[in-house]
Design a protein around this motif. Structure first.
Motif, PDB file in Angstrom:
ATOM      1  N   ILE A  38       0.983  -1.070   0.086  1.00  0.00           N
ATOM      2  CA  ILE A  38      -0.063  -0.030   0.035  1.00  0.00           C
ATOM      3  C   ILE A  38       1.104   1.210   0.057  1.00  0.00           C
ATOM      4  O   ILE A  38       2.075   1.142   0.796  1.00  0.00           O
ATOM      5  N   ASP A  39       0.454   2.293  -0.589  1.00  0.00           N
ATOM      6  CA  ASP A  39       1.132   3.494  -0.918  1.00  0.00           C
ATOM      7  C   ASP A  39       0.668   4.463   0.467  1.00  0.00           C
ATOM      8  O   ASP A  39      -0.103   4.071   1.195  1.00  0.00           O
ATOM      9  N   SER A  40       1.481   5.766   0.298  1.00  0.00           N
ATOM     10  CA  SER A  40       1.057   6.661   1.235  1.00  0.00           C
ATOM     11  C   SER A  40      -0.269   7.132   1.148  1.00  0.00           C
ATOM     12  O   SER A  40      -1.053   7.415   2.265  1.00  0.00           O
ATOM     13  N   MET A  41      -0.988   6.936  -0.083  1.00  0.00           N
ATOM     14  CA  MET A  41      -2.209   7.597  -0.168  1.00  0.00           C
ATOM     15  C   MET A  41      -3.012   6.537   0.467  1.00  0.00           C
ATOM     16  O   MET A  41      -3.984   6.829   1.107  1.00  0.00           O
ATOM     17  N   ASP A  42      -2.954   5.305   0.106  1.00  0.00           N
ATOM     18  CA  ASP A  42      -3.830   3.908   0.697  1.00  0.00           C
ATOM     19  C   ASP A  42      -3.643   4.181   2.148  1.00  0.00           C
ATOM     20  O   ASP A  42      -4.511   3.783   3.092  1.00  0.00           O
ATOM     21  N   MET A  44      -3.175   6.781   4.353  1.00  0.00           N
ATOM     22  CA  MET A  44      -3.957   7.882   4.655  1.00  0.00           C
ATOM     23  C   MET A  44      -5.357   7.196   4.833  1.00  0.00           C
ATOM     24  O   MET A  44      -6.031   7.529   5.865  1.00  0.00           O
TER      25      MET A  44
END
Lengths: 81, 399
Positions: A38-42, A44
């Protein structure tokens, strides 16, 4: 809140973000974002969802205590009464 | 009366399948309304209308695949008499594009002219009556065909989302990863064209992101999770402001000439869990406060990952940004998405020793690269553009 309730809640939110990752296969003590890709947007989205559901502020300064699945579950347990 | 045509949603799109008709004949429509959904290689795309009026009639049935430029509906503009019995005159003029948002014309896409041979020799699949009901189940034609072949019960999937081929198990019972190959074809077509036609040149530098990260942390400290900013929103604003000033990097190269964009619609390279990526536009990326830009970014990423984005978002980007986030590698050198002329790549920031005022300090550093089109610009101006982005990122409070 019981360990089981926290666990179920966390699994529910993770499944929404990474539905194709089998929860049984992940290393619960390893970096959560690596394990679930998961990336930083996920991340968040995950923190926002958990914070709303448990009425917790989930400050960014505490993100270091939320690194693995087990860390995050422990954090939620100790902060939600 | 004007024709509403199957739009071109990018250089690689040749045709689309009408999968939803969201308004009925006679319904009023307004500029910006979403009136249909089209299935393409990149998923279901919502299609906006560019004028006010009434939907006169649909010209293409649900489930039918037609080439780009084929009229799919007739629109009665507001100042025409509302007379359904009036004989339909053949309208010689194609639908006018929106004045402030021209669709990029793709030189290889089929032209929107009558020289196109009879649009579809292909027989449209039979549309069961439930498709025209409200709350109907929305099923792609390919999915419907496989369900019919395998005897799969479509009602077991509910009506919550558009059902595509990979939701239906194939004859062996395994769910097919079909959209990956369609996505791969779309990427392959655009990137092959880019490498064949665009003489890329590349520049790179290192950015000190310490102040930018401190700025984000300070902003986020007293904000609830859904009001927090991501570092990426600073990248977006910095690239957009620099592209607004250095116009050789923002626009389209078509038919042998470059046309600068009249705004910065920043294409955001977004990876998909199912494989592949898309780079839809964050419109007017120079406009609005950072929290509003962040909200628009989150909305875009969420919709894209659900496979739902708008036609203009695919066709409008004037320059693309690709960022590796915080779990990537040091650097990325992008491939320009035609007909754009530049792509900016930002690698994952890491803690590095930096020499400041004669001393060594740990700083958060990232690599930044520019790939640009040599038909339009040169390294000298490219370097000025790249330096402008870096300067903006070192003064985050002015973004």
């Amino acid at each position: 809140m019981t360990d089981d309730t926290i666990q179920t809640l966390l699994e529910k939110h993770l499944r929404r973000i990474a539905p194709e990752v089998p929860l049984d296969d992940i290393d619960r003590s390893a970096d959560l974002r690596e394990e679930f890709d998961i990336d930083s947007m996920d991340f968040m989205t995950l923190i926002t969802g958990l914070g709303k559901e448990l009425s917790l502020p989930m400050p960014e300064a505490d993100y270091d205590q939320m690194r693995s699945f087990d860390d995050l579950a422990g954090y939620l347990r100790s902060h939600s009464q | 009366m004007t024709e509403f045509v199957m739009p071109s949603l990018g250089a690689d799109m040749e045709d689309g399948t009408l999968v939803e008709q969201l308004v009925a004949p006679g319904d009023p429509i307004h500029r910006g309304d979403i009136i249909a959904a089209v299935e393409t290689q990149k998923g279901a795309i919502e299609i906006e209308v560019f004028e006010d009026g009434f939907l006169d009639k649909w010209l293409v049935p649900l489930g039918k695949k037609v080439p780009v430029g084929t009229p799919i509906a007739m629109i009665r503009t507001s100042n025409e008499p509302d007379d359904p019995d009036m004989p339909q005159p053949a309208d010689p003029t194609p639908a006018a594009p929106p004045p402030e948002a021209p669709q990029p014309v793709d030189p290889v896409a089929p032209p929107a002219t009558p020289e196109e041979p009879s649009p579809t020799p292909e027989q449209p699949p039979e549309i069961p009556p439930e498709l025209s009901q409200p709350d109907r189940q929305r099923v792609s034609p390919a999915a419907r065909r496989r369900a019919a072949e395998t005897g799969f019960d479509l009602t077991s999937l509910g009506t919550g989302k558009i059902i595509s081929l990979d939701d239906i198990p194939d004859a062996t019972g395994a769910v097919q990863p079909e959209p990956v190959s369609a996505m791969r074809q779309a990427i392959s077509a655009a990137m092959t064209r880019s490498k064949r036609e665009i003489p890329h040149y590349y520049l790179s530098d290192t950015i000190d992101l310490t102040r930018a990260e401190d700025f984000i942390s300070a902003h986020n400290a007293d904000q609830p999770p859904d009001a927090r900013l991501a570092l990426g929103v600073l990248y977006i604003r910095a690239v957009a402001l620099a592209a607004q000033k250095y116009t050789d990097f923002n626009g389209y190269f078509e038919d042998g000439k470059f046309t600068p964009g009249d705004a910065v619609h920043l294409g955001m390279a977004i990876n998909l869990r199912s494989g592949g990526l898309v780079a839809p536009a964050l419109h007017d990326a120079t406009e609005g406060e950072l929290p509003a830009l962040m909200a628009r970014l989150k909305d875009l990423v969420t919709r894209v990952r659900q496979g739902r984005f708008r036609a203009r978002e695919l066709s409008d980007p004037t320059i693309t940004l690709t960022s590796l986030g915080d779990r990537g590698v040091a650097g990325i050198t992008g491939v320009i998405f035609p007909p754009q002329v530049a792509i900016v790549g930002i690698g994952t920031p890491t803690l590095q020793p930096a020499v400041i005022a004669g001393g060594v300090q740990p700083r958060r550093m990232a690599q930044i690269t520019l790939a640009a089109d040599h038909r339009v610009s040169d390294g000298h101006n490219g370097a000025r553009f790249l330096r402008a982005i870096i300067k903006h990122l070192q003064n985050p409070e002015q973004l």
